[in-house]
Design a protein around this motif. Structure first.
Motif, mmCIF file in Angstrom:
data_model
loop_
_atom_site.group_PDB
_atom_site.id
_atom_site.type_symbol
_atom_site.label_atom_id
_atom_site.label_comp_id
_atom_site.label_asym_id
_atom_site.label_seq_id
_atom_site.Cartn_x
_atom_site.Cartn_y
_atom_site.Cartn_z
ATOM 1 N N VAL A 1 0.875 -1.159 0.000
ATOM 2 C CA VAL A 1 0.000 0.000 0.000
ATOM 3 C C VAL A 1 0.919 1.218 0.000
ATOM 4 O O VAL A 1 1.675 1.428 0.942
ATOM 5 C CB VAL A 1 -0.931 0.018 1.237
ATOM 6 C CG1 VAL A 1 -1.828 1.233 1.213
ATOM 7 C CG2 VAL A 1 -1.755 -1.262 1.316
ATOM 8 N N TYR A 2 0.868 1.996 -1.087
ATOM 9 C CA TYR A 2 1.757 3.141 -1.265
ATOM 10 C C TYR A 2 1.102 4.454 -0.853
ATOM 11 O O TYR A 2 -0.108 4.612 -0.981
ATOM 12 C CB TYR A 2 2.162 3.278 -2.745
ATOM 13 C CG TYR A 2 3.119 2.236 -3.216
ATOM 14 C CD1 TYR A 2 4.478 2.363 -2.975
ATOM 15 C CD2 TYR A 2 2.679 1.133 -3.932
ATOM 16 C CE1 TYR A 2 5.374 1.405 -3.418
ATOM 17 C CE2 TYR A 2 3.567 0.171 -4.377
ATOM 18 C CZ TYR A 2 4.913 0.315 -4.127
ATOM 19 O OH TYR A 2 5.791 -0.636 -4.568
ATOM 20 N N GLY A 3 1.911 5.385 -0.422
ATOM 21 C CA GLY A 3 1.443 6.737 -0.134
ATOM 22 C C GLY A 3 0.521 6.820 1.057
ATOM 23 O O GLY A 3 -0.408 7.615 1.072
ATOM 24 N N VAL A 4 0.775 6.007 2.081
ATOM 25 C CA VAL A 4 -0.079 6.000 3.270
ATOM 26 C C VAL A 4 0.034 7.361 3.962
ATOM 27 O O VAL A 4 1.116 7.823 4.285
ATOM 28 C CB VAL A 4 0.323 4.863 4.232
ATOM 29 C CG1 VAL A 4 -0.514 4.917 5.496
ATOM 30 C CG2 VAL A 4 0.180 3.517 3.544
ATOM 31 N N ASP A 5 -1.123 7.988 4.179
ATOM 32 C CA ASP A 5 -1.183 9.304 4.822
ATOM 33 C C ASP A 5 -2.058 9.195 6.061
ATOM 34 O O ASP A 5 -3.260 8.984 5.966
ATOM 35 C CB ASP A 5 -1.762 10.328 3.840
ATOM 36 C CG ASP A 5 -1.917 11.717 4.431
ATOM 37 O OD1 ASP A 5 -1.599 11.922 5.626
ATOM 38 O OD2 ASP A 5 -2.366 12.610 3.697
ATOM 39 N N LEU A 6 -1.444 9.328 7.222
ATOM 40 C CA LEU A 6 -2.153 9.220 8.499
ATOM 41 C C LEU A 6 -2.293 10.575 9.194
ATOM 42 O O LEU A 6 -2.579 10.628 10.390
ATOM 43 C CB LEU A 6 -1.413 8.251 9.421
ATOM 44 C CG LEU A 6 -1.290 6.821 8.906
ATOM 45 C CD1 LEU A 6 -0.324 6.035 9.764
ATOM 46 C CD2 LEU A 6 -2.644 6.153 8.877
ATOM 47 N N ALA B 1 -10.350 9.117 7.554
ATOM 48 C CA ALA B 1 -9.049 9.632 7.991
ATOM 49 C C ALA B 1 -7.873 9.034 7.222
ATOM 50 O O ALA B 1 -6.877 9.706 7.005
ATOM 51 C CB ALA B 1 -8.873 9.388 9.482
ATOM 52 N N LEU B 2 -7.955 7.774 6.823
ATOM 53 C CA LEU B 2 -6.845 7.113 6.125
ATOM 54 C C LEU B 2 -6.892 7.446 4.641
ATOM 55 O O LEU B 2 -7.936 7.330 4.009
ATOM 56 C CB LEU B 2 -6.926 5.599 6.309
ATOM 57 C CG LEU B 2 -5.915 4.774 5.522
ATOM 58 C CD1 LEU B 2 -4.509 5.016 6.051
ATOM 59 C CD2 LEU B 2 -6.260 3.311 5.568
ATOM 60 N N LYS B 3 -5.753 7.838 4.114
ATOM 61 C CA LYS B 3 -5.636 8.084 2.674
ATOM 62 C C LYS B 3 -4.391 7.358 2.182
ATOM 63 O O LYS B 3 -3.405 7.234 2.902
ATOM 64 C CB LYS B 3 -5.518 9.573 2.395
ATOM 65 C CG LYS B 3 -6.759 10.360 2.757
ATOM 66 C CD LYS B 3 -6.568 11.831 2.428
ATOM 67 C CE LYS B 3 -7.832 12.596 2.600
ATOM 68 N NZ LYS B 3 -8.170 12.993 3.925
ATOM 69 N N PHE B 4 -4.447 6.869 0.943
ATOM 70 C CA PHE B 4 -3.268 6.260 0.337
ATOM 71 C C PHE B 4 -3.351 6.453 -1.162
ATOM 72 O O PHE B 4 -4.415 6.728 -1.719
ATOM 73 C CB PHE B 4 -3.133 4.776 0.712
ATOM 74 C CG PHE B 4 -4.306 3.927 0.349
ATOM 75 C CD1 PHE B 4 -4.379 3.313 -0.895
ATOM 76 C CD2 PHE B 4 -5.348 3.733 1.238
ATOM 77 C CE1 PHE B 4 -5.464 2.530 -1.237
ATOM 78 C CE2 PHE B 4 -6.432 2.944 0.908
ATOM 79 C CZ PHE B 4 -6.486 2.344 -0.333
ATOM 80 N N ALA C 1 11.267 13.971 -0.069
ATOM 81 C CA ALA C 1 10.359 13.375 0.909
ATOM 82 C C ALA C 1 9.934 11.988 0.426
ATOM 83 O O ALA C 1 9.590 11.811 -0.733
ATOM 84 C CB ALA C 1 9.140 14.265 1.095
ATOM 85 N N ARG C 2 10.015 11.018 1.338
ATOM 86 C CA ARG C 2 9.575 9.663 1.014
ATOM 87 C C ARG C 2 8.131 9.513 1.427
ATOM 88 O O ARG C 2 7.741 9.950 2.494
ATOM 89 C CB ARG C 2 10.401 8.636 1.780
ATOM 90 C CG ARG C 2 11.820 8.573 1.357
ATOM 91 C CD ARG C 2 12.529 7.535 2.173
ATOM 92 N NE ARG C 2 12.324 7.815 3.596
ATOM 93 C CZ ARG C 2 13.156 7.484 4.547
ATOM 94 N NH1 ARG C 2 14.252 6.854 4.248
ATOM 95 N NH2 ARG C 2 12.916 7.758 5.807
ATOM 96 N N LYS C 3 7.350 8.857 0.586
ATOM 97 C CA LYS C 3 5.978 8.553 0.958
ATOM 98 C C LYS C 3 5.968 7.205 1.660
ATOM 99 O O LYS C 3 6.697 6.303 1.286
ATOM 100 C CB LYS C 3 5.085 8.523 -0.280
ATOM 101 C CG LYS C 3 4.780 9.907 -0.801
ATOM 102 C CD LYS C 3 3.552 9.854 -1.645
ATOM 103 C CE LYS C 3 2.982 11.235 -1.781
ATOM 104 N NZ LYS C 3 1.694 11.207 -2.396
ATOM 105 N N ALA C 4 5.130 7.091 2.672
ATOM 106 C CA ALA C 4 5.052 5.860 3.452
ATOM 107 C C ALA C 4 4.424 4.743 2.624
ATOM 108 O O ALA C 4 3.545 4.971 1.799
ATOM 109 C CB ALA C 4 4.226 6.105 4.709
ATOM 110 N N ALA C 5 4.886 3.520 2.868
ATOM 111 C CA ALA C 5 4.317 2.338 2.226
ATOM 112 C C ALA C 5 4.304 1.206 3.242
ATOM 113 O O ALA C 5 5.233 1.074 4.037
ATOM 114 C CB ALA C 5 5.130 1.948 0.999
ATOM 115 N N ASP C 6 3.244 0.422 3.223
ATOM 116 C CA ASP C 6 3.139 -0.750 4.084
ATOM 117 C C ASP C 6 3.090 -1.987 3.204
ATOM 118 O O ASP C 6 2.384 -2.005 2.196
ATOM 119 C CB ASP C 6 1.870 -0.685 4.944
ATOM 120 C CG ASP C 6 1.970 0.328 6.071
ATOM 121 O OD1 ASP C 6 2.814 1.233 5.985
ATOM 122 O OD2 ASP C 6 1.210 0.207 7.037
#
Length: 122
Positions: free
Chosen positions: A3-8, A110-113, A62-67
């Motif tokens: 899951v790319y671009g996790v925005d919390l 609230a969660l965006k990716f 800036a790195r985007k979060a990924a899980d």
């Protein structure tokens, strides 16, 4: 699966479980083989462009979060070999309650990716 671009940024009291299911009509549970794991809530995403100061753009992007999640167990349980034929379901849960306590979830948006990608090895 990644899951790319996790925005919390808008998440304050909600966690998110990730499932890979065939039937989206049934709400999945953590005890189901479809459970892949939870979105990491505590992370270090690297430098932000706005806070990079005068050296912005000098290798400090800036790195985007990924899980990343292993889908093997969910695939075997579903009898499917192609994960794109299944559905990714993200189930929000309250961080302020126990499993048996059905607190209402207020942060449903609230969660965006950015996107989800299936990876293979070999």
């Amino acid at each position: 699966m990644r899951v790319y671009g996790v925005d919390l940024n808008n998440v304050t009291s909600t966690g998110f479980d990730v499932h890979l299911v065939a039937d989206t009509a049934v709400k999945p549970k953590r005890s189901d083989p479809s459970f892949l794991g939870s979105i990491a809530l505590f992370r270090h995403d690297g430098p932000q462009a706005a806070s990079a100061g005068p050296h912005a753009g000098h290798g400090a992007a800036a790195r985007k979060a990924a899980d990343t999640f292993d889908v093997t167990r969910a695939l075997v349980a579903s009898g499917q070999t192609d994960p794109s034929k299944l559905n990714v379901v993200i189930v929000p849960y309250s961080l302020a309650s126990t499993v048996d306590d059905q607190k209402s979830i207020v942060e449903t948006n609230a969660l965006k990716f950015d996107n989800i990608e299936f990876l293979s090895s070999g």
